[in-house]
Design a protein around this motif. Structure first.
Motif, PDB file in Angstrom:
ATOM      1  N   GLU A 111       0.836  -1.208   0.000  1.00 32.50           N
ATOM      2  CA  GLU A 111       0.000   0.000   0.000  1.00 32.50           C
ATOM      3  C   GLU A 111       0.872   1.259   0.000  1.00 32.50           C
ATOM      4  OE1 GLU A 111      -3.118   0.102  -0.596  1.00 32.50           O
ATOM      5  OE2 GLU A 111      -3.760  -1.938  -0.184  1.00 32.50           O
ATOM      6  N   GLU A 112       1.984   1.231   0.705  1.00 34.38           N
ATOM      7  CA  GLU A 112       2.895   2.371   0.700  1.00 34.38           C
ATOM      8  C   GLU A 112       3.443   2.604  -0.714  1.00 34.38           C
ATOM      9  OE1 GLU A 112       7.025   3.987   2.797  1.00 34.38           O
ATOM     10  OE2 GLU A 112       6.128   2.123   3.532  1.00 34.38           O
ATOM     11  N   ALA A 113       3.829   1.523  -1.377  1.00 29.34           N
ATOM     12  CA  ALA A 113       4.339   1.626  -2.749  1.00 29.34           C
ATOM     13  C   ALA A 113       3.265   2.180  -3.681  1.00 29.34           C
ATOM     14  CB  ALA A 113       4.819   0.263  -3.240  1.00 29.34           C
ATOM     15  N   ILE A 114       2.042   1.701  -3.544  1.00 29.26           N
ATOM     16  CA  ILE A 114       0.936   2.193  -4.374  1.00 29.26           C
ATOM     17  C   ILE A 114       0.720   3.686  -4.118  1.00 29.26           C
ATOM     18  CG2 ILE A 114      -1.572   2.048  -4.737  1.00 29.26           C
ATOM     19  CD1 ILE A 114      -1.259  -1.032  -4.199  1.00 29.26           C
ATOM     20  N   GLY A 115       0.861   4.102  -2.883  1.00 24.26           N
ATOM     21  CA  GLY A 115       0.721   5.517  -2.550  1.00 24.26           C
ATOM     22  C   GLY A 115       1.747   6.374  -3.274  1.00 24.26           C
ATOM     23  N   TYR A 116       3.006   5.940  -3.286  1.00 26.35           N
ATOM     24  CA  TYR A 116       4.051   6.694  -3.993  1.00 26.35           C
ATOM     25  C   TYR A 116       3.765   6.738  -5.491  1.00 26.35           C
ATOM     26  CZ  TYR A 116       6.907   6.632   0.243  1.00 26.35           C
ATOM     27  OH  TYR A 116       7.380   6.811   1.513  1.00 26.35           O
ATOM     28  N   LEU A 117       3.392   5.594  -6.048  1.00 27.04           N
ATOM     29  CA  LEU A 117       3.100   5.545  -7.485  1.00 27.04           C
ATOM     30  C   LEU A 117       1.931   6.452  -7.847  1.00 27.04           C
ATOM     31  CD1 LEU A 117       3.548   1.698  -8.043  1.00 27.04           C
ATOM     32  CD2 LEU A 117       5.021   3.523  -8.960  1.00 27.04           C
ATOM     33  N   THR A 118       0.920   6.476  -7.001  1.00 25.51           N
ATOM     34  CA  THR A 118      -0.254   7.312  -7.247  1.00 25.51           C
ATOM     35  C   THR A 118       0.109   8.794  -7.177  1.00 25.51           C
ATOM     36  OG1 THR A 118      -1.692   5.580  -6.356  1.00 25.51           O
ATOM     37  CG2 THR A 118      -2.615   7.807  -6.470  1.00 25.51           C
ATOM     38  N   GLU A 119       0.923   9.164  -6.191  1.00 28.10           N
ATOM     39  CA  GLU A 119       1.356  10.560  -6.073  1.00 28.10           C
ATOM     40  C   GLU A 119       2.211  10.966  -7.267  1.00 28.10           C
ATOM     41  OE1 GLU A 119       3.102  11.617  -2.293  1.00 28.10           O
ATOM     42  OE2 GLU A 119       1.613  10.409  -1.233  1.00 28.10           O
ATOM     43  N   LEU A 120       3.116  10.089  -7.689  1.00 33.14           N
ATOM     44  CA  LEU A 120       3.959  10.386  -8.849  1.00 33.14           C
ATOM     45  C   LEU A 120       3.113  10.530 -10.111  1.00 33.14           C
ATOM     46  CD1 LEU A 120       6.949   8.026  -8.076  1.00 33.14           C
ATOM     47  CD2 LEU A 120       7.089  10.521  -8.352  1.00 33.14           C
ATOM     48  N   ARG A 121       2.125   9.671 -10.263  1.00 32.60           N
ATOM     49  CA  ARG A 121       1.242   9.753 -11.428  1.00 32.60           C
ATOM     50  C   ARG A 121       0.528  11.101 -11.454  1.00 32.60           C
ATOM     51  NH1 ARG A 121      -3.722   9.959 -13.162  1.00 32.60           N
ATOM     52  NH2 ARG A 121      -4.393   8.759 -14.973  1.00 32.60           N
ATOM     53  N   GLU A 122       0.004  11.506 -10.309  1.00 33.33           N
ATOM     54  CA  GLU A 122      -0.709  12.786 -10.239  1.00 33.33           C
ATOM     55  C   GLU A 122       0.229  13.953 -10.552  1.00 33.33           C
ATOM     56  OE1 GLU A 122      -4.013  13.359 -10.055  1.00 33.33           O
ATOM     57  OE2 GLU A 122      -4.035  11.181 -10.299  1.00 33.33           O
ATOM     58  N   THR A 123       1.460  13.875 -10.078  1.00 32.72           N
ATOM     59  CA  THR A 123       2.446  14.921 -10.363  1.00 32.72           C
ATOM     60  C   THR A 123       2.719  15.005 -11.854  1.00 32.72           C
ATOM     61  OG1 THR A 123       3.436  14.624  -8.183  1.00 32.72           O
ATOM     62  CG2 THR A 123       4.784  15.729  -9.853  1.00 32.72           C
ATOM     63  N   TRP A 124       2.923  13.859 -12.501  1.00 25.52           N
ATOM     64  CA  TRP A 124       3.153  13.845 -13.948  1.00 25.52           C
ATOM     65  C   TRP A 124       1.944  14.386 -14.705  1.00 25.52           C
ATOM     66  CZ3 TRP A 124       7.027  13.405 -17.258  1.00 25.52           C
ATOM     67  CH2 TRP A 124       8.238  12.920 -16.789  1.00 25.52           C
ATOM     68  N   LEU A 125       0.760  14.019 -14.247  1.00 18.99           N
ATOM     69  CA  LEU A 125      -0.451  14.484 -14.902  1.00 18.99           C
ATOM     70  C   LEU A 125      -0.542  16.014 -14.838  1.00 18.99           C
ATOM     71  CD1 LEU A 125      -3.052  13.578 -16.339  1.00 18.99           C
ATOM     72  CD2 LEU A 125      -4.131  13.447 -14.090  1.00 18.99           C
ATOM     73  N   GLN A 126      -0.294  16.573 -13.658  1.00 24.71           N
ATOM     74  CA  GLN A 126      -0.339  18.025 -13.506  1.00 24.71           C
ATOM     75  C   GLN A 126       0.755  18.702 -14.332  1.00 24.71           C
ATOM     76  OE1 GLN A 126      -2.813  19.700 -12.073  1.00 24.71           O
ATOM     77  NE2 GLN A 126      -3.723  17.701 -11.708  1.00 24.71           N
ATOM     78  N   ALA A 127       1.955  18.127 -14.323  1.00 27.78           N
ATOM     79  CA  ALA A 127       3.065  18.702 -15.096  1.00 27.78           C
ATOM     80  C   ALA A 127       2.772  18.666 -16.588  1.00 27.78           C
ATOM     81  CB  ALA A 127       4.358  17.952 -14.784  1.00 27.78           C
ATOM     82  N   SER A 128       2.163  17.581 -17.063  1.00 27.06           N
ATOM     83  CA  SER A 128       1.863  17.484 -18.494  1.00 27.06           C
ATOM     84  C   SER A 128       0.788  18.491 -18.889  1.00 27.06           C
ATOM     85  CB  SER A 128       1.456  16.060 -18.880  1.00 27.06           C
ATOM     86  OG  SER A 128       0.210  15.714 -18.331  1.00 27.06           O
ATOM     87  N   LYS A 129      -0.190  18.715 -18.008  1.00 27.07           N
ATOM     88  CA  LYS A 129      -1.221  19.722 -18.284  1.00 27.07           C
ATOM     89  C   LYS A 129      -0.611  21.118 -18.319  1.00 27.07           C
ATOM     90  CE  LYS A 129      -5.171  17.232 -16.351  1.00 27.07           C
ATOM     91  NZ  LYS A 129      -6.147  17.164 -15.263  1.00 27.07           N
TER      92      LYS A 129
END
Length: 130
Positions: free
Chosen positions: A101-119
């Motif tokens: 669950e900790e790993a999934i949390g990091y991956l989810t946060e990184l995904r959101e960061t990339w999504l915001q950066a790409s926008k």
């Protein structure tokens, strides 16, 4: 040879995506596989969990191999990917849901960061070209 319409769609979407969209797709896959592995652990399906932890780790390894070390943030990202990979390995070996669950949390946060950066990058490109 691609047989199913879904495979054709998936191949087409990969070929027509921007680099940022491809990174987000990788995060989506890693998150999906890690969640499937967690489901396997919860159901005591160790084969399912092992297979899917391995798939998530493969994606993280791919993310690590594509980093551009001339950019300072890449060093920090590498460390975060390395730690996330470690968490998945430990979750798999010790059947530890908390580490997964900790790993999934990091991956989810990184995904959101990339999504915001790409926008943000897309909007800046529109302004520059407008």
């Amino acid at each position: 040879m691609i047989k199913s319409p879904y495979d054709k769609y998936r191949q087409s979407s990969v070929q027509t995506s921007t680099p940022a969209q491809l990174v987000i797709m990788l995060y989506d896959g890693a998150i999906r596989f890690a969640k499937t592995a967690v489901d396997g652990l919860k159901k005591q399906d160790l084969e399912k969990s092992n297979l899917n932890f391995g798939k998530a780790q493969t994606i993280i390894s791919e993310l690590m191999s594509t980093l551009d070390y001339s950019i300072e943030v890449s060093k920090g990202l590498y460390s975060l990917y390395e730690y996330t990979n470690y968490l998945l390995i430990q979750a798999n070996i010790h059947k530890n849901l908390d580490k997964a669950e900790e790993a999934i949390g990091y991956l989810t946060e990184l995904r959101e960061t990339w999504l915001q950066a790409s926008k943000l990058a897309a909007s800046q490109t529109e302004i520059a070209n407008g």
